[in-house]
Design a protein around this motif. Sequence first.
Motif, mmCIF file in Angstrom:
data_model
loop_
_atom_site.group_PDB
_atom_site.id
_atom_site.type_symbol
_atom_site.label_atom_id
_atom_site.label_comp_id
_atom_site.label_asym_id
_atom_site.label_seq_id
_atom_site.Cartn_x
_atom_site.Cartn_y
_atom_site.Cartn_z
ATOM 1 N N GLY A 14 0.821 -1.205 0.000
ATOM 2 C CA GLY A 14 0.000 0.000 0.000
ATOM 3 C C GLY A 14 0.855 1.254 0.000
ATOM 4 N N MET A 15 1.957 1.223 0.757
ATOM 5 C CA MET A 15 2.894 2.355 0.752
ATOM 6 C C MET A 15 3.377 2.618 -0.663
ATOM 7 S SD MET A 15 6.768 2.479 2.344
ATOM 8 C CE MET A 15 7.406 1.432 1.029
ATOM 9 N N TRP A 16 3.823 1.572 -1.347
ATOM 10 C CA TRP A 16 4.355 1.724 -2.704
ATOM 11 C C TRP A 16 3.301 2.217 -3.687
ATOM 12 C CZ3 TRP A 16 9.193 1.983 -4.195
ATOM 13 C CH2 TRP A 16 10.190 1.384 -3.410
ATOM 14 N N ASN A 17 2.051 1.874 -3.462
ATOM 15 C CA ASN A 17 1.006 2.175 -4.436
ATOM 16 C C ASN A 17 0.199 3.427 -4.110
ATOM 17 O OD1 ASN A 17 1.630 -0.049 -6.104
ATOM 18 N ND2 ASN A 17 0.512 -1.404 -4.727
ATOM 19 N N THR A 18 0.537 4.116 -3.031
ATOM 20 C CA THR A 18 -0.203 5.310 -2.627
ATOM 21 C C THR A 18 0.496 6.557 -3.146
ATOM 22 O OG1 THR A 18 -1.052 4.202 -0.669
ATOM 23 C CG2 THR A 18 -1.069 6.605 -0.639
ATOM 24 N N ALA A 19 -0.195 7.281 -4.014
ATOM 25 C CA ALA A 19 0.375 8.495 -4.602
ATOM 26 C C ALA A 19 0.251 9.698 -3.671
ATOM 27 C CB ALA A 19 -0.304 8.801 -5.937
ATOM 28 N N ASP A 20 -0.783 9.752 -2.855
ATOM 29 C CA ASP A 20 -1.004 10.875 -1.955
ATOM 30 C C ASP A 20 0.039 10.865 -0.832
ATOM 31 O OD1 ASP A 20 -2.508 11.717 0.806
ATOM 32 O OD2 ASP A 20 -3.045 13.033 -0.886
ATOM 33 N N ALA A 21 0.817 11.941 -0.731
ATOM 34 C CA ALA A 21 1.932 11.988 0.220
ATOM 35 C C ALA A 21 1.466 11.860 1.670
ATOM 36 C CB ALA A 21 2.736 13.275 0.036
ATOM 37 N N ASP A 22 0.348 12.492 2.043
ATOM 38 C CA ASP A 22 -0.130 12.413 3.425
ATOM 39 C C ASP A 22 -0.614 11.003 3.771
ATOM 40 O OD1 ASP A 22 0.456 15.097 3.892
ATOM 41 O OD2 ASP A 22 -1.562 15.764 3.339
ATOM 42 N N ALA A 23 -1.344 10.390 2.850
ATOM 43 C CA ALA A 23 -1.806 9.018 3.082
ATOM 44 C C ALA A 23 -0.621 8.066 3.166
ATOM 45 C CB ALA A 23 -2.767 8.587 1.973
ATOM 46 N N ARG A 24 0.370 8.283 2.300
ATOM 47 C CA ARG A 24 1.568 7.442 2.318
ATOM 48 C C ARG A 24 2.320 7.609 3.632
ATOM 49 N NH1 ARG A 24 3.489 8.806 -2.376
ATOM 50 N NH2 ARG A 24 4.865 10.435 -1.626
ATOM 51 N N ALA A 25 2.434 8.838 4.120
ATOM 52 C CA ALA A 25 3.127 9.094 5.398
ATOM 53 C C ALA A 25 2.439 8.352 6.542
ATOM 54 C CB ALA A 25 3.182 10.594 5.677
ATOM 55 N N ALA A 26 1.112 8.301 6.516
ATOM 56 C CA ALA A 26 0.381 7.579 7.560
ATOM 57 C C ALA A 26 0.671 6.081 7.491
ATOM 58 C CB ALA A 26 -1.119 7.849 7.426
ATOM 59 N N ILE A 27 0.720 5.534 6.281
ATOM 60 C CA ILE A 27 1.038 4.110 6.122
ATOM 61 C C ILE A 27 2.456 3.830 6.611
ATOM 62 C CG2 ILE A 27 1.414 2.248 4.451
ATOM 63 C CD1 ILE A 27 -0.812 3.591 2.722
ATOM 64 N N ILE A 28 3.393 4.696 6.250
ATOM 65 C CA ILE A 28 4.784 4.512 6.671
ATOM 66 C C ILE A 28 4.887 4.555 8.196
ATOM 67 C CG2 ILE A 28 7.076 5.583 6.655
ATOM 68 C CD1 ILE A 28 6.468 6.366 3.679
ATOM 69 N N ALA A 29 4.228 5.519 8.833
ATOM 70 C CA ALA A 29 4.287 5.638 10.298
ATOM 71 C C ALA A 29 3.720 4.401 10.981
ATOM 72 C CB ALA A 29 3.528 6.891 10.741
ATOM 73 N N GLU A 30 2.695 3.800 10.382
ATOM 74 C CA GLU A 30 2.064 2.611 10.949
ATOM 75 C C GLU A 30 2.902 1.350 10.724
ATOM 76 O OE1 GLU A 30 -2.105 0.086 10.489
ATOM 77 O OE2 GLU A 30 -1.692 1.740 9.123
ATOM 78 N N THR A 31 3.739 1.353 9.676
ATOM 79 C CA THR A 31 4.383 0.131 9.205
ATOM 80 C C THR A 31 5.868 0.046 9.533
ATOM 81 O OG1 THR A 31 2.774 0.149 7.398
ATOM 82 C CG2 THR A 31 4.658 -1.306 7.139
ATOM 83 N N TRP A 32 6.552 1.184 9.633
ATOM 84 C CA TRP A 32 8.005 1.233 9.780
ATOM 85 C C TRP A 32 8.419 1.876 11.106
ATOM 86 C CZ3 TRP A 32 11.594 0.012 5.789
ATOM 87 C CH2 TRP A 32 11.016 -0.335 4.554
ATOM 88 N N VAL A 33 9.536 1.398 11.687
ATOM 89 C CA VAL A 33 10.144 2.111 12.800
ATOM 90 C C VAL A 33 10.695 3.435 12.261
ATOM 91 C CG1 VAL A 33 10.700 0.000 14.091
ATOM 92 C CG2 VAL A 33 12.418 1.000 12.547
ATOM 93 N N ASP A 34 10.933 4.397 13.153
ATOM 94 C CA ASP A 34 11.368 5.734 12.721
ATOM 95 C C ASP A 34 12.632 5.701 11.872
ATOM 96 O OD1 ASP A 34 9.216 6.836 14.047
ATOM 97 O OD2 ASP A 34 10.391 7.448 15.799
ATOM 98 N N GLU A 35 13.575 4.844 12.240
ATOM 99 C CA GLU A 35 14.861 4.787 11.537
ATOM 100 C C GLU A 35 14.899 3.674 10.488
ATOM 101 O OE1 GLU A 35 14.953 2.150 15.099
ATOM 102 O OE2 GLU A 35 14.244 4.169 14.724
#
Length: 122
Positions: A14-35
């Motif tokens: 979903g991260m890779w396929n989301t064009a909207d930067a804000d939606a992508r940022a939310a997916i990244i925050a939910e899926t990845w550690v900060d570093e």
Amino acid sequence: MTSIPAALADRYFGMWNTADADARAAIIAETWVDEGSFVDPSFEVSGHDGLSKMVETAHDLFPGYRFTRTGDIDEHHNRLRWTWELAADGQPPVAGGTDVVTLHPNGKIIEVIGFLNFAPAH
């Protein structure tokens, strides 16, 4: 019921396929550690901003294409492995590879190491 690895893989793609930067940022925050970090033959990035910029670059290079997981997810210890393809709807894939994912005890991604099985010539 969806397994935890499958749900994580769904968010990752979903991260890779989301064009909207804000939606992508939310997916990244939910899926990845900060570093969290990602490395493959094309990219080497770390942190949430680096991950988002990497995906934005992929969208610029392959507009209208989507990443799709292919096959099963292999799992042992705190590692996952899956294969993927990149294709436009109804078209044959232009790239494909294998990702090895390291997970934090909290279930988020620490690192992805990607290997390309095939890709467009540069």
